[in-house]
Write a protein that holds these residues in place. Structure first.
Motif, mmCIF file in Angstrom:
data_model
loop_
_atom_site.group_PDB
_atom_site.id
_atom_site.type_symbol
_atom_site.label_atom_id
_atom_site.label_comp_id
_atom_site.label_asym_id
_atom_site.label_seq_id
_atom_site.Cartn_x
_atom_site.Cartn_y
_atom_site.Cartn_z
ATOM 1 N N UNK A 54 0.830 -1.210 0.000
ATOM 2 C CA UNK A 54 0.000 0.000 0.000
ATOM 3 C C UNK A 54 0.862 1.257 0.000
ATOM 4 N N UNK A 55 1.933 1.258 0.778
ATOM 5 C CA UNK A 55 2.817 2.420 0.824
ATOM 6 C C UNK A 55 3.531 2.634 -0.509
ATOM 7 N N UNK A 56 3.899 1.551 -1.176
ATOM 8 C CA UNK A 56 4.524 1.667 -2.489
ATOM 9 C C UNK A 56 3.564 2.316 -3.481
ATOM 10 N N UNK A 57 2.309 1.927 -3.440
ATOM 11 C CA UNK A 57 1.317 2.513 -4.346
ATOM 12 C C UNK A 57 1.139 4.004 -4.051
ATOM 13 N N UNK A 58 1.069 4.371 -2.767
ATOM 14 C CA UNK A 58 0.944 5.786 -2.401
ATOM 15 C C UNK A 58 2.180 6.570 -2.851
ATOM 16 N N UNK A 59 3.343 5.971 -2.703
ATOM 17 C CA UNK A 59 4.591 6.612 -3.122
ATOM 18 C C UNK A 59 4.635 6.756 -4.646
ATOM 19 N N UNK A 60 4.286 5.708 -5.362
ATOM 20 C CA UNK A 60 4.290 5.752 -6.829
ATOM 21 C C UNK A 60 3.307 6.792 -7.366
ATOM 22 N N UNK A 61 2.216 7.018 -6.638
ATOM 23 C CA UNK A 61 1.215 8.003 -7.053
ATOM 24 C C UNK A 61 1.645 9.432 -6.700
ATOM 25 N N UNK A 62 2.758 9.570 -5.996
ATOM 26 C CA UNK A 62 3.247 10.899 -5.623
ATOM 27 C C UNK A 62 2.560 11.478 -4.404
ATOM 28 N N UNK A 63 1.853 10.646 -3.655
ATOM 29 C CA UNK A 63 1.133 11.129 -2.475
ATOM 30 C C UNK A 63 2.006 11.195 -1.226
ATOM 31 N N UNK A 64 2.975 10.305 -1.129
ATOM 32 C CA UNK A 64 3.865 10.292 0.037
ATOM 33 C C UNK A 64 5.310 10.188 -0.427
ATOM 34 N N UNK A 65 6.205 10.513 0.482
ATOM 35 C CA UNK A 65 7.642 10.316 0.275
ATOM 36 C C UNK A 65 8.116 9.269 1.264
ATOM 37 N N UNK A 66 9.140 8.543 0.862
ATOM 38 C CA UNK A 66 9.713 7.511 1.723
ATOM 39 C C UNK A 66 11.226 7.655 1.707
ATOM 40 N N UNK A 76 6.259 10.367 4.818
ATOM 41 C CA UNK A 76 5.645 11.648 5.116
ATOM 42 C C UNK A 76 4.946 12.187 3.892
ATOM 43 N N UNK A 77 4.074 13.168 4.129
ATOM 44 C CA UNK A 77 3.358 13.852 3.054
ATOM 45 C C UNK A 77 3.946 15.249 2.929
ATOM 46 N N UNK A 78 4.323 15.614 1.721
ATOM 47 C CA UNK A 78 4.816 16.970 1.465
ATOM 48 C C UNK A 78 3.629 17.933 1.476
ATOM 49 N N UNK A 79 3.798 19.120 2.033
ATOM 50 C CA UNK A 79 2.714 20.109 2.033
ATOM 51 C C UNK A 79 2.185 20.413 0.632
ATOM 52 N N UNK A 80 3.048 20.384 -0.367
ATOM 53 C CA UNK A 80 2.626 20.684 -1.741
ATOM 54 C C UNK A 80 1.593 19.679 -2.250
ATOM 55 N N UNK A 81 1.681 18.442 -1.800
ATOM 56 C CA UNK A 81 0.707 17.418 -2.215
ATOM 57 C C UNK A 81 -0.673 17.774 -1.677
ATOM 58 N N UNK A 82 -0.738 18.199 -0.429
ATOM 59 C CA UNK A 82 -2.023 18.583 0.155
ATOM 60 C C UNK A 82 -2.582 19.817 -0.544
ATOM 61 N N UNK A 83 -1.705 20.748 -0.907
ATOM 62 C CA UNK A 83 -2.154 21.941 -1.629
ATOM 63 C C UNK A 83 -2.675 21.564 -3.010
ATOM 64 N N UNK A 84 -2.021 20.618 -3.654
ATOM 65 C CA UNK A 84 -2.467 20.166 -4.972
ATOM 66 C C UNK A 84 -3.850 19.510 -4.878
ATOM 67 N N UNK A 85 -4.061 18.653 -3.889
ATOM 68 C CA UNK A 85 -5.358 18.010 -3.714
ATOM 69 C C UNK A 85 -6.429 19.052 -3.381
ATOM 70 N N UNK A 86 -6.099 20.008 -2.515
ATOM 71 C CA UNK A 86 -7.051 21.052 -2.154
ATOM 72 C C UNK A 86 -7.392 21.898 -3.374
ATOM 73 N N UNK A 87 -6.408 22.165 -4.217
ATOM 74 C CA UNK A 87 -6.647 22.941 -5.422
ATOM 75 C C UNK A 87 -7.610 22.260 -6.369
ATOM 76 N N UNK A 88 -7.547 20.950 -6.433
ATOM 77 C CA UNK A 88 -8.467 20.205 -7.294
ATOM 78 C C UNK A 88 -9.912 20.430 -6.864
ATOM 79 N N UNK A 89 -10.149 20.440 -5.565
ATOM 80 C CA UNK A 89 -11.517 20.579 -5.058
ATOM 81 C C UNK A 89 -11.999 22.025 -5.027
#
Length: 91
Positions: A54-66, A76-89
């Motif tokens: 599951x972590x590999x899939x999240x990492x491959x999708x660019x959602x987390x860093x390892x 961990x999750x980079x702040x930019x990822x959360x901003x990108x998801x928030x921007x979509x909505x």
């Protein structure tokens, strides 16, 4: 990203990692909360091999860093990822 988050276990893991940098707040990426993989799986009924998958899939999708730290792997999750998801909505 959304395909990776469509699995309930991956969504739960991602939510555990979203402890720093809520969209709209200022957070230093160097201070983003890092969680060891062993600690991340606590309380979830997920086998270690499934957790890694599951972590590999999240990492491959660019959602987390390892990052490997000796015998441990930090996630961990980079702040930019959360901003990108928030921007979509927000559109």
């Amino acid at each position: 990203m959304f395909r990776a988050l469509s699995n309930p276990n991956r969504l739960a893991l991602f939510q555990r990692l979203m402890t720093c940098c809520v969209p709209g707040t200022k957070c230093d990426p160097q201070q983003a909360t890092k969680v060891c993989v062993g600690d991340l799986g606590e309380g979830l009924a997920i086998a270690p091999s499934t957790l890694s998958h599951h972590l590999k899939i999240l990492n491959d999708a660019g959602l987390i860093n390892m990052q490997r730290r000796g015998k441990h792997i930090d996630c961990w999750v980079e702040p930019a990822v959360l901003q990108q998801l928030a921007g979509f909505f927000s559109h």
